[in-house]
Design a protein around this motif. Structure first.
Motif, mmCIF file in Angstrom:
data_model
loop_
_atom_site.group_PDB
_atom_site.id
_atom_site.type_symbol
_atom_site.label_atom_id
_atom_site.label_comp_id
_atom_site.label_asym_id
_atom_site.label_seq_id
_atom_site.Cartn_x
_atom_site.Cartn_y
_atom_site.Cartn_z
ATOM 1 N N ARG A 344 4.008 5.966 -11.484
ATOM 2 C CA ARG A 344 3.297 5.199 -12.511
ATOM 3 C C ARG A 344 1.881 4.853 -12.048
ATOM 4 O O ARG A 344 0.993 4.621 -12.863
ATOM 5 N N ALA A 345 1.711 4.793 -10.717
ATOM 6 C CA ALA A 345 0.386 4.501 -10.156
ATOM 7 C C ALA A 345 -0.437 5.769 -9.951
ATOM 8 O O ALA A 345 -1.585 5.698 -9.531
ATOM 9 N N GLY A 346 0.169 6.938 -10.244
ATOM 10 C CA GLY A 346 -0.536 8.202 -10.064
ATOM 11 C C GLY A 346 -0.303 8.844 -8.716
ATOM 12 O O GLY A 346 -1.016 9.768 -8.323
ATOM 13 N N ILE A 347 0.723 8.382 -7.989
ATOM 14 C CA ILE A 347 1.058 8.975 -6.688
ATOM 15 C C ILE A 347 2.165 10.003 -6.901
ATOM 16 O O ILE A 347 3.264 9.659 -7.340
ATOM 17 N N GLU A 348 1.875 11.249 -6.605
ATOM 18 C CA GLU A 348 2.882 12.303 -6.743
ATOM 19 C C GLU A 348 3.691 12.398 -5.451
ATOM 20 O O GLU A 348 3.135 12.556 -4.369
ATOM 21 N N LEU A 349 5.006 12.295 -5.579
ATOM 22 C CA LEU A 349 5.895 12.357 -4.423
ATOM 23 C C LEU A 349 6.673 13.666 -4.456
ATOM 24 O O LEU A 349 7.262 14.024 -5.478
ATOM 25 N N GLU A 357 11.355 9.113 3.461
ATOM 26 C CA GLU A 357 10.106 9.852 3.650
ATOM 27 C C GLU A 357 9.118 9.557 2.515
ATOM 28 O O GLU A 357 7.904 9.469 2.740
ATOM 29 N N LYS A 358 9.642 9.405 1.301
ATOM 30 C CA LYS A 358 8.779 9.046 0.172
ATOM 31 C C LYS A 358 8.143 7.675 0.399
ATOM 32 O O LYS A 358 6.963 7.467 0.103
ATOM 33 N N LEU A 359 8.941 6.754 0.917
ATOM 34 C CA LEU A 359 8.416 5.427 1.227
ATOM 35 C C LEU A 359 7.274 5.531 2.238
ATOM 36 O O LEU A 359 6.230 4.875 2.090
ATOM 37 N N LYS A 360 7.447 6.366 3.251
ATOM 38 C CA LYS A 360 6.413 6.526 4.283
ATOM 39 C C LYS A 360 5.105 7.056 3.705
ATOM 40 O O LYS A 360 4.019 6.674 4.146
ATOM 41 N N VAL A 361 5.211 7.930 2.698
ATOM 42 C CA VAL A 361 4.007 8.456 2.041
ATOM 43 C C VAL A 361 3.203 7.312 1.429
ATOM 44 O O VAL A 361 1.974 7.207 1.601
ATOM 45 N N VAL A 362 3.904 6.426 0.705
ATOM 46 C CA VAL A 362 3.221 5.305 0.048
ATOM 47 C C VAL A 362 2.722 4.310 1.086
ATOM 48 O O VAL A 362 1.625 3.742 0.944
ATOM 49 N N GLN A 363 3.490 4.092 2.143
ATOM 50 C CA GLN A 363 3.048 3.177 3.206
ATOM 51 C C GLN A 363 1.766 3.675 3.867
ATOM 52 O O GLN A 363 0.868 2.882 4.183
ATOM 53 N N LYS A 364 1.679 4.981 4.074
ATOM 54 C CA LYS A 364 0.468 5.559 4.682
ATOM 55 C C LYS A 364 -0.742 5.331 3.773
ATOM 56 O O LYS A 364 -1.832 4.975 4.237
ATOM 57 N N LEU A 365 -0.541 5.528 2.469
ATOM 58 C CA LEU A 365 -1.627 5.290 1.521
ATOM 59 C C LEU A 365 -2.030 3.812 1.525
ATOM 60 O O LEU A 365 -3.212 3.485 1.444
ATOM 61 N N MET A 366 -1.045 2.937 1.633
ATOM 62 C CA MET A 366 -1.329 1.506 1.664
ATOM 63 C C MET A 366 -2.124 1.148 2.912
ATOM 64 O O MET A 366 -3.048 0.320 2.863
ATOM 65 N N ILE A 374 -1.848 0.006 -3.611
ATOM 66 C CA ILE A 374 -2.024 -1.448 -3.803
ATOM 67 C C ILE A 374 -1.335 -1.894 -5.086
ATOM 68 O O ILE A 374 -0.679 -2.938 -5.130
ATOM 69 N N LYS A 375 -1.436 -1.094 -6.144
ATOM 70 C CA LYS A 375 -0.771 -1.427 -7.415
ATOM 71 C C LYS A 375 0.749 -1.453 -7.259
ATOM 72 O O LYS A 375 1.431 -2.298 -7.860
ATOM 73 N N VAL A 376 1.287 -0.535 -6.466
ATOM 74 C CA VAL A 376 2.738 -0.496 -6.233
ATOM 75 C C VAL A 376 3.196 -1.787 -5.574
ATOM 76 O O VAL A 376 4.131 -2.457 -6.045
ATOM 77 N N TYR A 377 2.553 -2.164 -4.476
ATOM 78 C CA TYR A 377 2.983 -3.347 -3.737
ATOM 79 C C TYR A 377 2.660 -4.635 -4.484
ATOM 80 O O TYR A 377 3.408 -5.619 -4.401
ATOM 81 N N GLY A 412 3.818 -5.155 2.973
ATOM 82 C CA GLY A 412 4.595 -6.387 3.058
ATOM 83 C C GLY A 412 3.728 -7.623 2.947
ATOM 84 O O GLY A 412 4.094 -8.609 2.281
ATOM 85 N N ASP A 413 2.560 -7.578 3.589
ATOM 86 C CA ASP A 413 1.635 -8.715 3.503
ATOM 87 C C ASP A 413 1.203 -8.954 2.059
ATOM 88 O O ASP A 413 1.125 -10.101 1.599
#
Length: 458
Positions: A344-349, A357-366, A374-377, A412-413
């Protein structure tokens, strides 16, 4: 936004989920015009009882709203505290609806079947004139550090054990194992015993053993646990339900022991590190794992399976594949939430990746301050702010310790910061009474296996 004729007003909505309808907001709006008394009680193990008095409308126009509100309330009590017999008083039609819903072939057949199996009794809904009074039997556990103790923490990918002498960890080890893909319960038993013996070899004696393990435990028995997912039912009954009891007594004889859900042990470790009681621990990882230590520092024996407690009243809320229900915590406070919101934020997984592993992709972007991440979190933070108010309504907890992979790093922050802002903006009556926080170094030093070692009183 409106549902069943109930108007729900919000100041804060998740930027990636504008339809989110916090269950507490729905409940408050519903109760604002409900005047007919209605009571629910749920019977648990050993005669314990969860009891609740509330209100409905009792009119034909609001029948659907009444049924929805009471059914969600019953489900919340079932997964928060557990139980196999539901007592209701106040309205015949709502009772008939509940009875048909929590039944074979009913909308909540999963809950009906699951709770019946957990408590080893037929699940039923009964109408009474007056529901039984609440009765709890919380146990003072943890904080017992004297003597020679073993703490065992059974995880899905590794097992940890600590030898603790008078509050000092003298030995600890972490061993990789594969409990979720092994169908032979002897594999699990042998692994548990090997860990216990390893810790014991570093102490002059064993005075007590505490076990922290994912799953549902009643009277130290394994009633349901994903660690034993592949074990056939007939072997589960014979070799798994008492597996920790057998492993401890076979190895050390008649020593004090306690077997507790790992969420409760996390909350206990949080209470030990904070030096405070009334702690709700929420671990956001593969699922939403929760534990609770009450105001007296006791473990309640409740299920605390908030992953399956409703948090979203919207009719198109995301469905949980396991229980088949919608709007429950697991899809809002786990890696599933990150994976749900990322597109929904435009991140293709890449669909070939595992959820972790998908979580790690978003964490790296964060970590790179990507606006999409940022929109996801930020959205999860809004979910959490509204839901922490609801959890306070249920538990009255002073502290909420936020753990797990989803809460790590910058994400998390941001979740914590946004949740606090939503609490202050929407729930001024609650915001000053609850302290959401992340674990500190002291918590990490206490650790899960050391907290487990402190469970039994020697």
């Amino acid at each position: 936004m409106k549902r069943f004729g109930v108007e729900v007003q919000l100041k804060n909505t998740p930027c990636l989920d504008k339809e989110f309808m916090p269950i507490l907001r729905f409940n408050r709006a519903f109760l604002a015009t409900a005047k007919k008394p209605f009571s629910v009680a749920v019977e648990r193990a050993d005669g314990q009882m969860a009891s609740c008095s509330t209100f409905i409308h009792g009119t034909e126009e609001m029948f659907e709203a009444d049924c929805y509100y009471i059914e969600r309330l019953v489900k919340t009590i079932l997964w928060m505290k557990g139980g196999y017999k539901v007592y209701v008083a106040g309205d015949d039609k709502v009772y008939e609806y509940l009875k048909s819903t929590y039944a074979a072939g009913g909308q909540q057949e999963f809950d009906w079947d699951y709770m019946g199996n957990i408590f080893e009794k037929p699940f039923e809904v009964v109408m009474v004139d007056t529901v039984p009074e609440a009765k709890d039997s919380p146990k003072a556990m943890g904080g017992h550090l004297g003597g020679c103790r073993i703490g065992f923490d059974a995880g899905g990918s590794d097992r940890k054990v600590s030898a603790v002498v008078d509050g000092e960890t003298v030995y600890s080890e972490e061993v990789v194992w594969f409990p979720k893909i092994n169908s032979d319960p002897d594999y699990h038993y042998d692994g548990i015993v090997a860990a216990l013996k390893s810790a014991a070899s570093h102490m002059p004696r064993v005075d007590a053993v505490g076990v922290s393990s994912a799953g549902i435990y009643i009277n130290n028995r394994t009633m349901s646990a994903s660690l034993f997912l592949q074990v056939p039912k007939e072997l589960y009954e014979e070799k798994v339900k008492d597996i920790y009891i057998r492993a401890i007594t076979d190895t050390f004889g008649d020593v004090p022991y306690s077997v507790i859900n790992d969420g409760d042990v996390s909350a206990l470790a949080g209470a030990m590190s904070l030096g405070e009681n009334s702690v709700l621990g929420i671990a956001m990882g593969t699922s939403e794992a929760v534990g609770y230590v009450d105001g007296e520092g006791r473990i309640t024996g409740w299920l605390n399976e908030l992953a399956f407690v409703p948090v979203d009243a919207h009719p198109d809320a995301m469905r949980d594949e396991w229980s088949g229900d919608i709007g429950c915590g697991v899809k809002y406070f786990s890696q599933d939430s990150v994976i749900k919101l990322a597109p929904r934020a435009g991140i293709e997984l890449d669909e070939s990746l595992s959820p972790a592993e998908k979580l790690k992709v978003v964490q790296k972007l964060m970590a790179e301050d990507d606006e999409r991440a940022i929109k996801v979190y930020d959205s999860i933070g809004v979910y959490l702010g509204h839901t922490l108010a609801y959890y306070f309504d249920l538990y009255g907890c002073k502290h909420v310790l936020l753990l797990g992979r989803v809460m790590s790093g910058k994400g998390g922050d941001l979740i914590l910061e946004r949740a606090k802002a939503v609490l202050a903006d929407e729930y001024a009556d609650i915001a000053s009474l609850i302290n959401p926080c992340l674990p500190d170094e002291k918590f990490r030093r206490v650790g899960q296996s050391m907290a487990a070692a402190s469970l039994p009183e020697a």
